[in-house]
Design an enzyme around this catalytic site. Structure first.
Site, PDB file in Angstrom:
ATOM      1  N   CYS A  27     -17.254   1.318   6.369  1.00  0.00           N
ATOM      2  CA  CYS A  27     -15.837   1.667   6.231  1.00  0.00           C
ATOM      3  C   CYS A  27     -15.018   0.576   6.910  1.00  0.00           C
ATOM      4  O   CYS A  27     -15.499  -0.532   7.098  1.00  0.00           O
ATOM      5  CB  CYS A  27     -15.537   3.068   6.761  1.00  0.00           C
ATOM      6  SG  CYS A  27     -15.635   3.275   8.552  1.00  0.00           S
ATOM      7  N   CYS A  36     -14.841   6.302  11.970  1.00  0.00           N
ATOM      8  CA  CYS A  36     -14.601   7.625  11.375  1.00  0.00           C
ATOM      9  C   CYS A  36     -15.596   7.934  10.253  1.00  0.00           C
ATOM     10  O   CYS A  36     -16.533   8.697  10.444  1.00  0.00           O
ATOM     11  CB  CYS A  36     -13.176   7.731  10.830  1.00  0.00           C
ATOM     12  SG  CYS A  36     -11.867   7.621  12.071  1.00  0.00           S
ATOM     13  N   ARG A  37     -15.364   7.331   9.093  1.00  0.00           N
ATOM     14  CA  ARG A  37     -16.156   7.680   7.909  1.00  0.00           C
ATOM     15  C   ARG A  37     -17.606   7.212   7.986  1.00  0.00           C
ATOM     16  O   ARG A  37     -18.530   8.010   7.796  1.00  0.00           O
ATOM     17  CB  ARG A  37     -15.488   7.115   6.649  1.00  0.00           C
ATOM     18  CG  ARG A  37     -14.146   7.754   6.370  1.00  0.00           C
ATOM     19  CD  ARG A  37     -13.398   7.046   5.274  1.00  0.00           C
ATOM     20  NE  ARG A  37     -12.809   5.800   5.790  1.00  0.00           N
ATOM     21  CZ  ARG A  37     -12.095   4.964   5.069  1.00  0.00           C
ATOM     22  NH1 ARG A  37     -11.896   5.199   3.773  1.00  0.00           N
ATOM     23  NH2 ARG A  37     -11.580   3.867   5.604  1.00  0.00           N
ATOM     24  N   SER A  38     -17.825   5.927   8.240  1.00  0.00           N
ATOM     25  CA  SER A  38     -19.205   5.428   8.209  1.00  0.00           C
ATOM     26  C   SER A  38     -20.084   5.992   9.328  1.00  0.00           C
ATOM     27  O   SER A  38     -21.252   6.304   9.079  1.00  0.00           O
ATOM     28  CB  SER A  38     -19.257   3.904   8.151  1.00  0.00           C
ATOM     29  OG  SER A  38     -18.595   3.302   9.232  1.00  0.00           O
ATOM     30  N   ASN A  57     -15.423   1.342  11.369  1.00  0.00           N
ATOM     31  CA  ASN A  57     -16.700   1.920  11.784  1.00  0.00           C
ATOM     32  C   ASN A  57     -16.537   2.933  12.928  1.00  0.00           C
ATOM     33  O   ASN A  57     -17.357   2.981  13.839  1.00  0.00           O
ATOM     34  CB  ASN A  57     -17.688   0.805  12.152  1.00  0.00           C
ATOM     35  CG  ASN A  57     -19.123   1.268  12.345  1.00  0.00           C
ATOM     36  OD1 ASN A  57     -19.825   0.735  13.177  1.00  0.00           O
ATOM     37  ND2 ASN A  57     -19.572   2.257  11.607  1.00  0.00           N
ATOM     38  N   ASP A  89      -9.534   8.049   4.391  1.00  0.00           N
ATOM     39  CA  ASP A  89      -9.573   7.688   5.803  1.00  0.00           C
ATOM     40  C   ASP A  89      -8.832   8.768   6.598  1.00  0.00           C
ATOM     41  O   ASP A  89      -7.626   8.934   6.445  1.00  0.00           O
ATOM     42  CB  ASP A  89      -8.917   6.334   6.024  1.00  0.00           C
ATOM     43  CG  ASP A  89      -9.095   5.811   7.445  1.00  0.00           C
ATOM     44  OD1 ASP A  89      -9.551   6.575   8.318  1.00  0.00           O
ATOM     45  OD2 ASP A  89      -8.766   4.635   7.669  1.00  0.00           O
TER      46      ASP A  89
END
Length: 165
Positions: free
Chosen positions: A17, A22-24, A20, A133
């Site tokens: 993401c 939140c999402r990933s 690095n 995001d």
């Protein structure tokens, strides 16, 4: 006599993401947790990275950690890092959280390894193309990302199992 080098895992997956945090790392932590349940941790390497260097060395966002904790997954040991050129040879599958990440990865990736790049939500197309995001929103955004990642994780584990034989 030096200790023998650790064996390379049979398969390696990288989630990507922006920063690095939140999402990933959510996707990373969920996949690690699922692989442990399936007894595959010794055969599969999982990592996450960001396209940008904003948060290198930082833990995941506190809201990502809290969301994962509510579901029994610990993200706190993870630390942000930026994608490197070596990642395209090290990982068998590089998963982009959104189109912007995918385009950046395509520019960085040597043509010989482009077949390793894939959109993360290609494993759960019912959610669309991009994982949103959640960084600038409230906890509901982190819950939405969690739900998407749970669905993708199950499909991804099935694919990994079939690739491993």
């Amino acid at each position: 006599m030096p200790a023998p080098a650790a064996a390379k895992p049979a398969f390696a997956v990288l989630m990507v993401c922006t920063g690095n945090i939140c999402r990933s790392p959510t996707a990373d932590g969920l996949l690690r947790h699922a692989l442990q349940r399936h007894g595959l941790t010794d055969r599969v390497e999982v990592d996450s990275a960001g396209t940008q260097d904003y948060h290198i060395g930082d833990p995941p966002d506190r809201r990502s950690i809290a969301t994962a904790r509510r579901h029994g997954v610990d993200l706190s040991p993870l630390r942000a890092r930026q994608v490197t050129a070596k990642d395209f040879t090290r990982f068998d599958l590089v998963l982009a959280m959104d189109d912007g990440h995918f385009r950046q990865l395509q520019r960085l990736c040597p043509p010989v390894h482009r077949d390793r790049l894939k959109m993360y939500l290609s494993y759960a197309p019912q959610f669309g193309r991009d994982v949103p995001d959640p960084y600038y929103g409230g906890t509901d955004g982190f819950d939405e990302v969690w739900r998407m990642c749970e669905t993708v994780t199950e499909a991804l584990v099935a694919e990994i199992r079939s690739r491993l034989g």
